[in-house]
Write an enzyme that holds these catalytic residues in place. Structure first.
Site, PDB file in Angstrom:
ATOM      1  N   THR A 292      27.605   6.075  41.900  1.00 51.09           N
ATOM      2  CA  THR A 292      26.399   5.595  42.564  1.00 51.09           C
ATOM      3  C   THR A 292      25.211   6.444  42.116  1.00 51.09           C
ATOM      4  OG1 THR A 292      26.325   7.065  44.490  1.00 51.09           O
ATOM      5  CG2 THR A 292      27.828   5.179  44.595  1.00 51.09           C
ATOM      6  N   ASP A 293      24.022   5.982  42.424  1.00 51.17           N
ATOM      7  CA  ASP A 293      22.843   6.829  42.287  1.00 51.17           C
ATOM      8  C   ASP A 293      22.610   7.523  43.638  1.00 51.17           C
ATOM      9  OD1 ASP A 293      20.594   8.073  41.252  1.00 51.17           O
ATOM     10  OD2 ASP A 293      19.788   6.250  40.362  1.00 51.17           O
ATOM     11  N   TRP A 294      21.563   8.291  43.702  1.00 49.81           N
ATOM     12  CA  TRP A 294      21.272   9.206  44.814  1.00 49.81           C
ATOM     13  C   TRP A 294      21.239   8.488  46.166  1.00 49.81           C
ATOM     14  CZ3 TRP A 294      20.269  14.548  44.392  1.00 49.81           C
ATOM     15  CH2 TRP A 294      19.717  15.164  45.514  1.00 49.81           C
TER      16      TRP A 294
END
Length: 742
Positions: A292-294
Site C-alpha cells: 500500500t501507499d502511506w
C-alpha cells in the site's frame, strides 16, 4: 563406523536449500501473529529518538517492542543523514530482528530514493524522471538505478520505492516530474532500464535490492488535476495508456509494486479486487509483493468513506489482494487483521499467500545470509565518477525551447551579465521534492560544494562581470540595472514540492515572475529565460519578451553546472520535450490525443475543422533546439504492403548539417488511419540518441512488427490488430504503408 550427527538447523536457515523450500519451512513454523507482523510496515518515527523523519538514531527499547511483541517485518523512510548514521541505525535494528526474535526473520527496509540515494548525505543526486525522459536516452535511467544502489545498498537499503511508472499527461498534477512524461513507450523503456539496473546490480554484492513500480494504476490522471483525487478512466484507456509501463517492468523482473492512493471510477484502488488481483495478478502475471501507499487503508475510512472502520477497511484491502500495509504510524492494521482471522472473515490461508511473497522476497535478496550493513565502501558515495554520470544526464536533459537571433550560446565577448529571478541562487530548486527530505530541505542541508546557477555562471564565465540581484528587488531597480548590462538572465520557476503539497489552482506563471520578465525586457537587451521546476508553466504572454528560453526541469545537484555549460556553449543542448508544453492554463491535450480533441468551429463552412497542432501547444512533444542543425533524408521502407506476420524495415539517414558536434534524439511515430476504437493522431514507437560530428551522417532504422507496433487493446485488454493504412513519421518526414488481412 560411527554415526554422523544430523544437523538440527531448520531448512529455512540452510542456504543450500531452494528458496521455495525455505519459504514453506519458515511459513509452517509461524504463528498467526508473526504472519500479520510480516505484513506490516511501520515508519521510522516510531522507533527513533525524536519522532522526526530526519532522525535515524534508534531507540532499542522501542524497536524491541515492535519487533519482539508485534513481529514487524518492515520499516521505512527517514531523511538524508551521514552514511555512518544509517549504518549504525540499520545494524542495530537488524541485530534485534535477527538475534532477539523467535525465528530471526530479518526486516526489509524501504526508502524513497527517487533520483539517487536521496536520503543519504553527500550522495549523487540525478535529475528527476521528467528530465531523464527529456534525454530520450535510456542509458541515463540505467545509470540512475546503478548509482542509487551503489550508494545505498551497503547501508541496508534493500528496497527502494522507485521507479514511478505513471504516465504524465496532465501538467497540473503535482507529481508530474516524477514521471518520464506523456509517452507510454518512453516510460516503459526508461522504467525497464531502471528496474534492471537496480535488481541486477553486481557491484553491491553480497547485497541485492528490490525496485518498486508505482503507483498502480492511473494515479497520474486525477480529473481535478490535484493529487490523490478521483480518477475516471475507461478500461480501454487503462489497458492502452497505463498498463504497458508496468507490464514492461514486470516482464523485466520487477519485485514490488506500490498501489495508487486514489479511486478509479468510484472504487479506491486499495479496495479493488478487479485492479489488484484480476488485472495485476492474473492478467498481467505479477508474482511479486504488493504494497500500500502511506496510510491508505485508513483513508478507506476517513478519506474515501467506503469502509465504516479500520477493520472493515483491512478486510476490503486484504480481499482485494494487498500483501503488506504501510500503516505507517500505528498497530491498527495488526489488531484488525488478527480480529478478522479470529472471526473467520479472513482465512489464515489468505495470510499465507501474502507472507509467502514477503518471505520469498527476503530470501531472494539474501537478507537471511547478509542481514547486516557494511561500512567499508563509503568512499563510493558521491564519488566523482558517479557525479560525472549525473552531470551527463543533466547535460542531455535541459531543453532549449527558443533561441531567437542565436542569442545562445553566450558570446565570449559578453562582459556584463545580469542574473535575476527567484531561482538564480537556489540549490533546493534544482533538486525539487524527494531531495534530502520529502519536500526538499532547508538551505543549509544542501552540499557546500553544490553550485547554484549564479555560482556556476561565475565559474564558467570568469572574465565576465556577473551581477546578481536579490529575489525581492523592485521592477524599477530591475529596469535600471538591466540597462547597464549586455545580457539578462532570468531564473524563474517553482520551489520544491511533491504530492498534495504541490497542488495548484492555475498553470499560469506567477504574476511577480511575469512582472520581473516584463521589467527586464523593457531595457531592450537580449533576455534569456531559465525555468527551474517540475511542470511546464504558461509563458504565452511573456515568451515574446525572451530571446531564448531554457526549460531545465529539475536537473539535480549537477544541474547548475549543466545549465552554465549550455549557456556557455560547452555543451550542445540535445533534450526534447517529453510532454506537450501547454499554451493555455485551462486547455491542454497530450501529443497522442484523439483527432476530435483539437477542433474549432468554422462559421464559413458551418462545420468543425481540426486545428493545427501549433495552435494547441506552446511547443509540441519532441520539440527541442540545438546549436547545430540536423537534416533527415526521405524514409526508405523495405516494403509498403505487408501481412500481419511480416515486418518492415524503415531506414532514414540523419546528417549534422551545422558547424558543431551534437546529439539528436531520434523519435519514430506511427499513426493508424482508421480504427474500430478511435486512434491517437500519433504514437511514439521507438527512440534512440545518436551523436554526430559536423558534416557526419548516420543511418538509423526501425523494424516495424505488426503484432508489436500496430495493434491496440480493446476494453477487455485483448490485443486487436486491424488491416488498413498507417503513416510512419520521423523528423517531419512521412511514409505510408498498408497492413493486409492474412
Amino acid at each position: 563406523m560411527p554415526k554422523v550427527a544430523q544437523s538440527t538447523k531448520p531448512i529455512y536457515q540452510n542456504a543450500e536449500a531452494s528458496i521455495d523450500e525455505r519459504v514453506e519451512d519458515l511459513l509452517s513454523r509461524m504463528t498467526i501473529e508473526e504472519k500479520v507482523g510480516q505484513m506490516t510496515q511501520l515508519d521510522i518515527t516510531l522507533i527513533n529518538k525524536t519522532g522526526k523523519q530526519k532522525d535515524v538514531e534508534l531507540v532499542d527499547k522501542k524497536a524491541r517492542y515492535y519487533l519482539k511483541e508485534h513481529h514487524i517485518g518492515s520499516f521505512l523512510n527517514g531523511e538524508a543523514v551521514p552514511a555512518t548514521a544509517w549504518y549504525t541505525y540499520i545494524y542495530n535494528l537488524q541485530k534485534i530482528a535477527v538475534e532477539e526474535t523467535r525465528l530471526g526473520i530479518p526486516i526489509i527496509y524501504g526508502i524513497d530514493h527517487m533520483h539517487g540515494a536521496s536520503y543519504v548525505d553527500d550522495s549523487t543526486i540525478f535529475p528527476h524522471n521528467i528530465n531523464l525522459g527529456a534525454t530520450f536516452n535510456a542509458d541515463h535511467a540505467k545509470e540512475n538505478g546503478n548509482i542509487t544502489v551503489l550508494e545505498s545498498a551497503d547501508l541496508g537499503h534493500h528496497w527502494i520505492f522507485a521507479p514511478v511508472l505513471d504516465i504524465g499527461r496532465d501538467p497540473r498534477w503535482a507529481r508530474l516530474y516524477e514521471t518520464f512524461g506523456e509517452s507510454t513507450h518512453v516510460a516503459a523503456t526508461m522504467g525497464e532500464a531502471f528496474v534492471k539496473a537496480v535488481q541486477d546490480h553486481k557491484e553491491v554484492a553480497p547485497y541485492k535490492v528490490a525496485a518498486t513500480g508505482k503507483h498502480f494504476l492511473g494515479y497520474s490522471a486525477p480529473s481535478s488535476g490535484w493529487d490523490r483525487t478521483p480518477v475516471d478512466l475507461s478500461d480501454q484507456t487503462i489497458f492502452e495508456i497505463y498498463v504497458p509501463s508496468f507490464q514492461k517492468a514486470i516482464d523485466a523482473g520487477l519485485k514490488a509494486i506500490m498501489l495508487n492512493s486514489s479511486e478509479i471510477s468510484g472504487i479506491p484502488v486499495h479496495a479493488s479486487k478487479k485492479i489488484v488481483t484480476d488485472l495485476l495478478r492474473k492478467k498481467m502475471g505479477f508474482k511479486g509483493l504488493i504494497l500500500t501507499d502511506w496510510d491508505d487503508l485508513g483513508k478507506l475510512v476517513d478519506y474515501h468513506h467506503t469502509a465504516k472502520d479500520y477493520t472493515q477497511a483491512t478486510e476490503m484491502a486484504i480481499n482485494a489482494g494487498i500483501d503488506m500495509n504501510m500503516t505507517p504510524n500505528s498497530l491498527d492494521f495488526n489488531e484488525s487483521l488478527l480480529e478478522l482471522v479470529k472471526d473467520g472473515r479472513v482465512k489464515e490461508s489468505r495470510l499465507d499467500e501474502s507472507v509467502r511473497r514477503i518471505l520469498k522476497l527476503k530470501f531472494e535478496l539474501g537478507l537471511f545470509e547478509h542481514p547486516f550493513p557494511r561500512n567499508d565502501r563509503f568512499q563510493r558515495i558521491g564519488a566523482s565518477e558517479n557525479r560525472a554520470k549525473a552531470k551527463a544526464a543533466a547535460d542531455e536533459s535541459i531543453i532549449l525551447l527558443k533561441n531567437k537571433y542565436n542569442t545562445l550560446p553566450i558570446s565570449a565577448d559578453t562582459k556584463d551579465i545580469l542574473l535575476i529571478g527567484p531561482n538564480a541562487n537556489s540549490k533546493s530548486a534544482l533538486g525539487g521534492g524527494w531531495t534530502l527530505g520529502w519536500q526538499g530541505a532547508e538551505p543549509e542541508r544542501y552540499p557546500k560544494d553544490m553550485h547554484t546557477i549564479y555560482t556556476a555562471l561565475k565559474d564558467r564565465f570568469p572574465d565576465s562581470d556577473i551581477t546578481l540581484l536579490p529575489t525581492t528587488v523592485s521592477d524599477s531597480r530591475v529596469v535600471k540595472e538591466a540597462k547597464k548590462h549586455d545580457l539578462i538572465l532570468v531564473a524563474i520557476g517553482e520551489e520544491p514540492y511533491t504530492e498534495f503539497i504541490g497542488n495548484i489552482t492555475t498553470l499560469e506563471l506567477p504574476a511577480d515572475q511575469k512582472s520581473l520578465i516584463k521589467a527586464a525586457a523593457s531595457a531592450n537587451k537580449p533576455l534569456v529565460g531559465i525555468f527551474v521546476g517540475g511542470r511546464p508553466l504558461i509563458v504565452e504572454d511573456v515568451i515574446e519578451d525572451m530571446s531564448s528560453y531554457l526549460w531545465t526541469g529539475l536537473p539535480g545537484f549537477e544541474g547548475a553546472e549543466a545549465i552554465a555549460d549550455i549557456l556557455a556553449g560547452n555543451v550542445n543542448p540535445s533534450a526534447k520535450l517529453p510532454l506537450s508544453y501547454p499554451l493555455f492554463a485551462s486547455h491542454f491535450v497530450p501529443y497522442n490525443h484523439k483527432s476530435s480533441s483539437v477542433y474549432k468551429f468554422d462559421p464559413e463552412q458551418a462545420n468543425f475543422i481540426m486545428q493545427e497542432e501549433h495552435s494547441v501547444w506552446q511547443w509540441p512533444f519532441g520539440h527541442g533546439l540545438s546549436y547545430t542543425s540536423f537534416e533527415y533524408s526521405k524514409i526508405r521502407l523495405s516494403k509498403t504492403v505487408l501481412s500481419k506476420n511480416d515486418k518492415i524495415e524503415a531506414t532514414v539517414t540523419i546528417k549534422n548539417s551545422g558547424s558543431r558536434a551534437g546529439k539528436e534524439a531520434v523519435i519514430w511515430y506511427l499513426k493508424d488511419h482508421v480504427g474500430s476504437i478511435t486512434r491517437p493522431v500519433k504514437e511514439v514507437k521507438h527512440f534512440e540518441k545518436i551523436s554526430l560530428e559536423p558534416g557526419q551522417s548516420k543511418e538509423v532504422s526501425f523494424t516495424i512488427e505488426p503484432a508489436k507496433h500496430l495493434g491496440f487493446p480493446d476494453f477487455d485488454g485483448t490485443y486487436i490488430l486491424e488491416s488498413g493504412m498507417y503513416t510512419l513519421n520521423i523528423g517531419g518526414k512521412l511514409a505510408e504503408f498498408e497492413l493486409l488481412d492474412d
